[in-house]
Every structure is written in structure tokens, then in C-alpha cells.
Design a protein around this motif. Sequence first.
Motif, PDB file in Angstrom:
ATOM      1  N   PHE A  75     -51.606 101.761 -57.948  1.00 23.63           N
ATOM      2  CA  PHE A  75     -50.421 102.266 -58.631  1.00 23.63           C
ATOM      3  C   PHE A  75     -49.296 102.449 -57.616  1.00 23.63           C
ATOM      4  N   GLY A  77     -45.301 104.106 -58.093  1.00 22.72           N
ATOM      5  CA  GLY A  77     -44.331 104.605 -59.065  1.00 22.72           C
ATOM      6  C   GLY A  77     -43.252 105.422 -58.379  1.00 22.72           C
ATOM      7  N   LYS A  84     -34.263 102.109 -56.908  1.00 26.02           N
ATOM      8  CA  LYS A  84     -33.294 101.183 -56.315  1.00 26.02           C
ATOM      9  C   LYS A  84     -32.670 101.741 -55.045  1.00 26.02           C
ATOM     10  N   HIS A  85     -33.429 102.574 -54.341  1.00 25.18           N
ATOM     11  CA  HIS A  85     -32.986 103.085 -53.044  1.00 25.18           C
ATOM     12  C   HIS A  85     -34.009 102.746 -51.954  1.00 25.18           C
ATOM     13  N   GLY A  88     -39.790 102.314 -53.145  1.00 22.86           N
ATOM     14  CA  GLY A  88     -40.945 101.481 -53.472  1.00 22.86           C
ATOM     15  C   GLY A  88     -41.263 100.530 -52.332  1.00 22.86           C
ATOM     16  N   THR A 111     -50.409  93.725 -62.677  1.00 20.42           N
ATOM     17  CA  THR A 111     -49.459  94.419 -63.538  1.00 20.42           C
ATOM     18  C   THR A 111     -49.496  93.761 -64.912  1.00 20.42           C
ATOM     19  N   SER A 118     -41.755  95.071 -62.774  1.00 16.89           N
ATOM     20  CA  SER A 118     -42.783  95.183 -61.739  1.00 16.89           C
ATOM     21  C   SER A 118     -43.031  93.828 -61.086  1.00 16.89           C
ATOM     22  N   PHE A 121     -40.112  93.168 -58.806  1.00 18.22           N
ATOM     23  CA  PHE A 121     -40.214  94.045 -57.633  1.00 18.22           C
ATOM     24  C   PHE A 121     -41.226  93.474 -56.628  1.00 18.22           C
ATOM     25  N   ARG A 124     -39.974  90.432 -54.828  1.00 22.65           N
ATOM     26  CA  ARG A 124     -38.996  90.761 -53.781  1.00 22.65           C
ATOM     27  C   ARG A 124     -39.708  91.230 -52.505  1.00 22.65           C
TER      28      ARG A 124
HETATM   29  C1  LIG Z   1     -41.179  99.091 -59.653  1.00 20.13           C
HETATM   30  C2  LIG Z   1     -40.719 100.365 -58.904  1.00 20.13           C
HETATM   31  C3  LIG Z   1     -41.914 100.953 -58.164  1.00 20.13           C
HETATM   32  C4  LIG Z   1     -39.645  99.941 -57.880  1.00 20.13           C
HETATM   33  O1  LIG Z   1     -39.308 101.074 -57.078  1.00 20.13           O
HETATM   34  P1  LIG Z   1     -37.896 101.191 -56.346  1.00 20.13           P
HETATM   35  O2  LIG Z   1     -37.967 102.264 -55.346  1.00 20.13           O
HETATM   36  O3  LIG Z   1     -36.815 101.237 -57.347  1.00 20.13           O
HETATM   37  O4  LIG Z   1     -37.821  99.760 -55.584  1.00 20.13           O
HETATM   38  P2  LIG Z   1     -36.980  99.417 -54.264  1.00 20.13           P
HETATM   39  O5  LIG Z   1     -35.653 100.091 -54.349  1.00 20.13           O
HETATM   40  O6  LIG Z   1     -37.782  99.694 -53.054  1.00 20.13           O
HETATM   41  O7  LIG Z   1     -36.752  97.864 -54.443  1.00 20.13           O
HETATM   42  C5  LIG Z   1     -37.422  96.897 -53.637  1.00 20.13           C
HETATM   43  C6  LIG Z   1     -36.937  95.530 -54.071  1.00 20.13           C
HETATM   44  O8  LIG Z   1     -37.356  95.276 -55.427  1.00 20.13           O
HETATM   45  C7  LIG Z   1     -36.220  95.011 -56.239  1.00 20.13           C
HETATM   46  N1  LIG Z   1     -36.393  95.677 -57.528  1.00 20.13           N
HETATM   47  C8  LIG Z   1     -36.704  96.981 -57.733  1.00 20.13           C
HETATM   48  N2  LIG Z   1     -36.747  97.236 -59.056  1.00 20.13           N
HETATM   49  C9  LIG Z   1     -36.438  96.067 -59.676  1.00 20.13           C
HETATM   50  C10 LIG Z   1     -36.296  95.709 -61.028  1.00 20.13           C
HETATM   51  N3  LIG Z   1     -36.451  96.601 -62.020  1.00 20.13           N
HETATM   52  N4  LIG Z   1     -35.964  94.427 -61.319  1.00 20.13           N
HETATM   53  C11 LIG Z   1     -35.786  93.517 -60.335  1.00 20.13           C
HETATM   54  N5  LIG Z   1     -35.907  93.805 -59.004  1.00 20.13           N
HETATM   55  C12 LIG Z   1     -36.224  95.064 -58.702  1.00 20.13           C
HETATM   56  C13 LIG Z   1     -35.037  95.629 -55.514  1.00 20.13           C
HETATM   57  O9  LIG Z   1     -33.831  94.994 -55.867  1.00 20.13           O
HETATM   58  C14 LIG Z   1     -35.412  95.430 -54.071  1.00 20.13           C
HETATM   59  O10 LIG Z   1     -35.089  94.138 -53.654  1.00 20.13           O
HETATM   60  P3  LIG Z   1     -34.365  93.884 -52.230  1.00 20.13           P
HETATM   61  O11 LIG Z   1     -34.889  94.948 -51.278  1.00 20.13           O
HETATM   62  O12 LIG Z   1     -34.798  92.521 -51.843  1.00 20.13           O
HETATM   63  O13 LIG Z   1     -32.924  94.045 -52.488  1.00 20.13           O
HETATM   64  C15 LIG Z   1     -40.082 101.382 -59.875  1.00 20.13           C
HETATM   65  O14 LIG Z   1     -39.083 100.755 -60.652  1.00 20.13           O
HETATM   66  C16 LIG Z   1     -41.079 102.041 -60.827  1.00 20.13           C
HETATM   67  O15 LIG Z   1     -41.669 103.073 -60.500  1.00 20.13           O
HETATM   68  N6  LIG Z   1     -41.288 101.424 -62.027  1.00 20.13           N
HETATM   69  C17 LIG Z   1     -42.230 101.976 -63.024  1.00 20.13           C
HETATM   70  C18 LIG Z   1     -43.642 101.892 -62.537  1.00 20.13           C
HETATM   71  C19 LIG Z   1     -44.120 100.487 -62.293  1.00 20.13           C
HETATM   72  O16 LIG Z   1     -43.885  99.571 -63.066  1.00 20.13           O
HETATM   73  N7  LIG Z   1     -44.819 100.287 -61.123  1.00 20.13           N
HETATM   74  C20 LIG Z   1     -45.323  98.978 -60.695  1.00 20.13           C
HETATM   75  C21 LIG Z   1     -46.610  98.598 -61.343  1.00 20.13           C
HETATM   76  S1  LIG Z   1     -48.004  99.572 -60.761  1.00 20.13           S
END
Ligand SMILES: CC(C)(COP(=O)(O)OP(=O)(O)OC[C@H]1O[C@@H](n2cnc3c(N)ncnc32)[C@H](O)[C@@H]1OP(=O)(O)O)[C@@H](O)C(=O)NCCC(=O)NCCS
Length: 159
Positions: A75, A77, A84-85, A88, A111, A118, A121, A124
Motif C-alpha cells: 500500500f 497512500g 502532488k508534492h 509518494g 493496483t 495509481s 503514478f 512516473r
Molecule cells: C498515488 C498517490 C500515492 C500519489 O502520491 P503523491 O504524493 O501525490 O505523488 P507524487 O507527488 O510523489 O508524484 C510522483 C509522480 O507521480 C505523478 N502523479 C502523482 N499523482 C498522479 C496522478 N493522479 N495522475 C498522474 N500522475 C500522477 C506526479 O506528477 C509525479 O510525477 P513527476 O515527479 O515525474 O512530476 C496518491 O495520489 C494517493 O494516495 N492516491 C490514493 C491511493 C492510491 O491509489 N495508492 C496507490 C495504489 S496502492
Amino acid sequence: MSELSLCPLRPDHYDQVIGVLDEWWGGRAVSAALSRLFFIHFQDTSFAVEDEGRCVAFLVGLLSQTDATRAYVHFVGVDPRYRKHGLGRRLHERFASVVGARGVHTIHAVTAPVNTASVAFHQRLGFEVVPGDASADGVSFHRNHDGPGRDRVLLCRRL
Ligand SMILES: CC(C)(COP(=O)(O)OP(=O)(O)OC[C@H]1O[C@@H](n2cnc3c(N)ncnc32)[C@H](O)[C@@H]1OP(=O)(O)O)[C@@H](O)C(=O)NCCC(=O)NCCS
């Protein structure tokens, strides 16, 4: 968010996140898949981000017991207000650094096909989609991977 630091995951983090987990996942019922045991028995390879003592992001990861060259992220989250900071990505990089130092060559994750954010993400972060037996919106997935009706996208990153 750069001032927020990572720490090892602890059982009290579980109490903070389990009640909001489905909300963090956009209303999907995922909390049944996250047992407290992950916050107790995988602390060497699991991490949290705290803001003023509150868990705002976490990653549950583990080393494969079967293949020492593999690790798995169960997991990850991030509180919607903190997304977006880079949190993750930082959690994943810390995990990769720790397991890489212990001889891991590939990191795996799964996922749901519906969770296109996801998939994006993970891509990326350098994960590749493992080809399956079906696809949706150009993303290959494995039908019934986690039981009947529970299709999954399999993801793999080489270190
Ligand atoms: C997926 C998740 C963990 C991303 O966390 P986050 O802290 O926002 O991600 P980051 O800011 O570290 O982003 C890392 C990269 O992923 C990309 N990214 C993050 N969220 C994205 C999204 N929704 N769509 C497309 N790209 C995404 C960012 O643009 C970034 O790219 P870059 O560094 O090359 O510019 C968060 O949105 C979340 O908790 N989602 C719900 C839970 C989930 O689905 N978890 C994953 C499955 S277990």
C-alpha cells in the motif's frame, strides 16, 4: 512539503489512517486489505510521513520471503491535501534505497485497473506494466488476479 520528514511506520499510524483509508482511495472499499499486522511486522521496510504528529502519508512494503531479489509495495497512500508534492515519490525512493541495499533487484506492486491515477503514478516512478490477458484504455491487466472479479494491473520496477 519538503520540510516533512520520513519515519518508520508504527502501529499508532494504523489507528490514524485506517478510518480515512477508503476516503483517501476516492471512496473505494480498500481498508479490509490493510490489516494492522503490516504496521507491526514490516517496520524495517515501511515508512510514514508525519505533519505535527499526524500521519499524512505512508508506504507498506516488504521483502519477498520467497525470492530475495524481489520486494513488494502493498500500500502507498497520501492524504489528498498533501498530494502532488512529491511525498509518494519520496516514500518509494526510501523503500527502494532500503531494499536495494539488501540485494533486491525488482520492486513489485499491483493496483486495480480502475485506479488509473495509481498506474500513472507508478509509471512516473519507473514501474512498467506486466502484460496480462486483458486491457482497458490501453493498460494491460490480469483478470481475476486477486480472486473472481478482482482484476489487477501488475507493476514492476527494476533497480
Ligand atoms: C498515488 C498517490 C500515492 C500519489 O502520491 P503523491 O504524493 O501525490 O505523488 P507524487 O507527488 O510523489 O508524484 C510522483 C509522480 O507521480 C505523478 N502523479 C502523482 N499523482 C498522479 C496522478 N493522479 N495522475 C498522474 N500522475 C500522477 C506526479 O506528477 C509525479 O510525477 P513527476 O515527479 O515525474 O512530476 C496518491 O495520489 C494517493 O494516495 N492516491 C490514493 C491511493 C492510491 O491509489 N495508492 C496507490 C495504489 S496502492
